[in-house]
Design a protein around this motif. Structure first.
Motif, short mmCIF file in Angstrom:
data_model
loop_
_atom_site.label_atom_id
_atom_site.label_comp_id
_atom_site.label_asym_id
_atom_site.label_seq_id
_atom_site.Cartn_x
_atom_site.Cartn_y
_atom_site.Cartn_z
N MET A 1 50.09 93.35 17.98
CA MET A 1 50.21 91.95 17.54
C MET A 1 50.46 91.04 18.75
O MET A 1 51.33 91.32 19.58
CB MET A 1 51.40 91.85 16.56
N ARG A 2 49.69 89.99 18.89
CA ARG A 2 49.88 89.08 20.02
C ARG A 2 50.90 88.00 19.64
O ARG A 2 50.85 87.46 18.55
CB ARG A 2 48.54 88.43 20.38
N MET A 3 51.81 87.76 20.55
CA MET A 3 52.82 86.73 20.29
C MET A 3 52.18 85.35 20.46
O MET A 3 51.52 85.09 21.45
CB MET A 3 53.97 86.90 21.28
N THR A 4 52.32 84.53 19.49
CA THR A 4 51.71 83.19 19.56
C THR A 4 52.76 82.11 19.50
O THR A 4 53.92 82.38 19.22
CB THR A 4 50.72 82.99 18.40
N ASP A 5 52.34 80.90 19.78
CA ASP A 5 53.28 79.77 19.85
C ASP A 5 54.03 79.54 18.54
O ASP A 5 55.17 79.15 18.53
CB ASP A 5 52.51 78.48 20.19
N ILE A 7 55.34 81.43 16.33
CA ILE A 7 56.51 82.23 15.94
C ILE A 7 57.68 82.01 16.88
O ILE A 7 58.71 82.65 16.78
CB ILE A 7 56.16 83.74 15.88
N LEU A 8 57.51 81.08 17.81
CA LEU A 8 58.58 80.84 18.78
C LEU A 8 59.30 79.53 18.46
O LEU A 8 58.67 78.54 18.15
CB LEU A 8 58.00 80.79 20.19
N PRO A 9 60.60 79.52 18.59
CA PRO A 9 61.37 78.33 18.22
C PRO A 9 61.52 77.33 19.38
O PRO A 9 61.21 77.63 20.53
CB PRO A 9 62.74 78.92 17.89
N GLY B 73 57.23 95.23 20.46
CA GLY B 73 56.05 95.47 19.64
C GLY B 73 55.01 94.36 19.73
O GLY B 73 53.93 94.49 19.17
N ARG B 74 55.32 93.30 20.43
CA ARG B 74 54.37 92.18 20.52
C ARG B 74 53.74 92.13 21.92
O ARG B 74 54.43 92.32 22.91
CB ARG B 74 55.08 90.85 20.26
N ASP B 75 52.47 91.82 21.91
CA ASP B 75 51.73 91.73 23.18
C ASP B 75 52.08 90.40 23.87
O ASP B 75 51.87 89.33 23.32
CB ASP B 75 50.22 91.78 22.88
N LEU B 79 50.05 85.29 27.26
CA LEU B 79 50.60 84.07 26.62
C LEU B 79 50.21 82.81 27.39
O LEU B 79 50.06 82.83 28.61
CB LEU B 79 52.12 84.15 26.57
N ALA B 83 53.86 79.09 25.58
CA ALA B 83 54.34 80.23 24.80
C ALA B 83 55.17 81.17 25.66
O ALA B 83 56.20 81.70 25.22
CB ALA B 83 53.15 80.98 24.20
N LEU B 86 58.60 79.64 26.17
CA LEU B 86 59.45 79.78 24.98
C LEU B 86 59.90 81.23 24.80
O LEU B 86 61.02 81.49 24.33
CB LEU B 86 58.69 79.30 23.74
#
Lengths: 421, 236
Positions: A1-5, A7-9, B73-75, B79, B83, B86
């Motif tokens: 899963m790629r972290m995206t903007d 889901i970030l606070p 668990g996150r890629d 970013l 991103a 953050l």
């Protein structure tokens, strides 16, 4: 899963964070006192110049209008329909009383009826072509400055008396109480001559005007021209800025089929055009001046960024977003602009207060012309709008100048920034 | 469940190549690495072996030329600027060799800045910063300007700043490199204590044997590759 903007606070810049940036910016400005002082001084000087020049320009325009309009034109003139400047034909106004009523209804109290016609003045073996003005001395004094320009004799105009300029008197070898002849074409087309006594000499300083004017009483002019109870023009004095509004009022009472109401912009279009040209030139100067200001601030801020590469890299490492870095740099740039605007406004205001009181004497810098008939001392006229404009331009320039350095800082490679020495 | 999801940090085939006009340098070459929550790990190796580059990659200050980095668990290997900022704000704390504190701010304000970034309220910020400065032994010096502090005190402020946001990972690049040996040991002891008390994972780099010895796990790098990765046994 790629972290995206999403889901970030905490994406936004909180007021507390902006407050911290303000504190950092302020302390950095104070930390580099000499550099900050030089930048602020340079920008403040530009603000000072802008305010003072603007106020002097305001004063110049006011003096130009005051001089040009109080010489003869007035702010509003009423003629018979079909009037054209420089025409030689006598064109009387249909019902002079209707004009008086109209002026009073429009709230204009200072107005002067006139009967004007071309004439030839003959004195001994000398003669000269002139423009004859039949006036009511008291009413004329409320519109023009001829009474103030009397240099010899009196302003009184009894039957058989005339006022001529000192320049014309010298040219015709005339003096007070001397006699001369006026030759005119009457209302009915007949040539009329009569003898008059010079009762006063005036000097406006404007040769072209002085050499061509002869004043006599309205009643005398009416008799000379066979134009009983006639007037050819009514000139009114009122604030020039209200000319269009008041002319509109007058037109409600004076039908356009019979009357022609003209404002000073129509009567002396070259004056309005000259003022517009002044404004345009001034705007160009503002652009040049503030382009230099912008370069000064941008240069300072670029130096600031270069010196603080590591600091911006650190803030990025801590989690400051590009927007956060932009806000920090922009805050510093705006603070410099704000300090400069305050300093420039205070000194500029002080200078304007002085110049409004004492002015600058331009006697030695200008030749006699219609724009300095009232006097050659140029005084500053500062309006709140001028101050607001100067400060708005300064802050906008500071913000614009800070944009590029801020963008550069926000795009720094954090690894390179952190290793910067 | 894959290895990438049960561990805290997982690197797979991570490579970082820097290109210049005339040649290219492979700073990190195909690194595979897994770390778990609460570990106290040292990256060691000669200068230019890739220690700093690896720390920058894990901290998202840099991006790998190839390979993937997973965090929880996150890629996190691709970013955007915003991103990654953050992500660092909430998940990672940094300690640098040259301290990198904001010179115009006090010790308190430097530590507080992270909480301002996180949007924490004033009362909570005051409480947490006071406690953190107390934990690193600087409660008395909270209102001092950074320039008035010694190198050791500045690094303590940097440690407090790295931990104040409750990150799950602290990355420390040569944290004792600019300090004398006694002060350096006090800093690594402080990091170790906070690691034990808070369960924060600490990954630090060093080439000082006394500092390396504090780690539970030692990863040796050479020419951008891991050639040794083992648990250390403390000899009392």
């Amino acid at each position: 899963m790629r972290m995206t903007d999403d889901i970030l606070p905490g994406r936004t810049l909180s007021p507390a964070l902006l407050g911290a940036h303000l504190q950092i910016a302020l302390r950095n400005i104070l930390r580099h006192r000499r550099r900050s002082l030089l930048t602020v001084a340079a920008v403040a000087f530009s603000v000072f110049c802008l305010i003072v020049f603007q106020a002097l320009m305001g004063g110049l325009h006011q003096k130009m209008m005051e001089s040009a309009l109080s010489l003869d034109t007035g702010v509003i003139q009423v003629h018979a329909a079909g009037f054209a400047r420089n025409q030689t034909r006598l064109l009387p106004l249909p019902t002079p009383k209707a004009i008086t009523i109209a002026f009073k209804a429009a709230g204009i109290t200072n107005f002067a009826p006139r009967l004007k016609a071309p004439a030839l003045i003959i004195a001994g073996r000398h003669s000269s072509s002139v423009y004859l003005s039949g006036i009511d001395p008291a009413q004329e004094a409320s519109v023009t400055l001829i009474r103030q320009k009397i240099v010899r004799g009196t302003y009184q105009l009894a039957p058989g008396q005339v006022l001529i300029s000192k320049g014309l008197a010298d040219a015709l070898d005339l003096n007070i109480n001397d006699s001369m002849t006026l030759m005119v074409q009457s209302f009915f087309g007949q040539t009329r001559t009569d003898r008059f006594t010079v009762t006063g000499l005036f000097a406006t300083g404007l040769d072209s005007f002085d050499q061509s004017r002869v004043y006599l009483s309205l009643a005398t002019a009416q008799t000379l021209l066979d134009a009983e109870d006639s007037i050819s023009e009514v000139a009114a004095a009122c604030p020039p800025a209200q000319a269009a509004k008041l002319a509109g009022h007058l037109q409600q009472y004076l039908p356009t089929a019979a009357y022609q109401v003209m404002t000073w912009q129509e009567l002396v279009p070259d004056l309005a055009q000259l003022m517009e040209l002044n404004d345009a030139t001034f705007r160009l100067l503002i652009i040049i001046l503030f382009a230099i200001v912008a370069m000064g601030i941008a240069n300072t801020m670029t130096t600031v960024i270069f010196e603080r590469f590591r600091e911006f890299g650190t803030l990025t490492a801590l989690g400051a977003t590009p927007g956060g870095i932009v806000s920090l740099v922009m805050t510093e740039s705006l603070l410099l602009g704000l300090f400069a605007a305050l300093a420039g406004s205070l000194t500029g205001f002080g200078a304007c207060v002085y110049l409004a009181r004492y002015g600058i004497d331009l006697t030695h810098f200008t030749s006699a012309n219609q724009y300095f008939v009232v006097g050659s001392v140029l005084k500053a006229v500062l309006t709140p709008g001028d101050l607001i404009l100067a400060n708005t331009i300064t802050l906008a320039t500071a913000a614009t100048a800070g944009l590029y350095p801020a963008w550069k800082a926000s795009r720094l490679n954090p690894v390179k920034a952190l290793s910067h020495v | 469940m894959s290895d990438a999801t049960k561990s805290q940090i997982t690197l797979r085939g991570v490579t970082r190549v820097y290109r210049t006009n005339s040649h290219q340098v492979q700073a990190v070459a195909g690194v595979d690495l897994t770390m778990h929550q609460g570990e106290f790990v040292c990256l060691a190796g000669p200068s230019g072996s890739g220690k700093s580059t690896l720390l920058h990659l894990i901290g998202t200050l840099d991006q790998p030329s190839s390979g993937t980095i997973h965090f929880g668990g996150r890629d996190i290997s691709g970013l955007s600027r915003s991103a990654s900022a953050l992500f660092r704000r909430t998940a990672v704390g940094f300690v640098f060799q040259t301290f990198n504190l904001i010179p115009v701010l006090t010790a308190f304000e430097n530590v507080e800045y992270v909480l301002l970034l996180q949007g924490i309220g004033a009362a909570e910020r005051n409480k947490r910063v006071t406690m953190m400065l107390d934990a690193v032994g600087l409660a008395e010096l909270a209102q001092r300007r950074i320039t008035d502090l010694s190198g050791g005190q500045q690094q303590r402020v940097a440690v407090a700043r790295a931990l104040i946001g409750n990150p799950s990972l602290v990355l420390a690049d040569e944290p004792t490199g600019n300090l004398d040996s006694a002060t350096g040991e006090s800093i690594i002891a402080l990091l170790r204590r906070l690691n034990e008390e808070r369960g924060t994972t600490v990954l630090y780099s060093s080439h000082d044997p006394r500092i390396i010895a504090w780690a539970d796990r030692l990863i040796l790098l050479q020419d951008g590759k891991i050639f040794e990765d083992h648990r250390q046994t403390k000899v009392e």
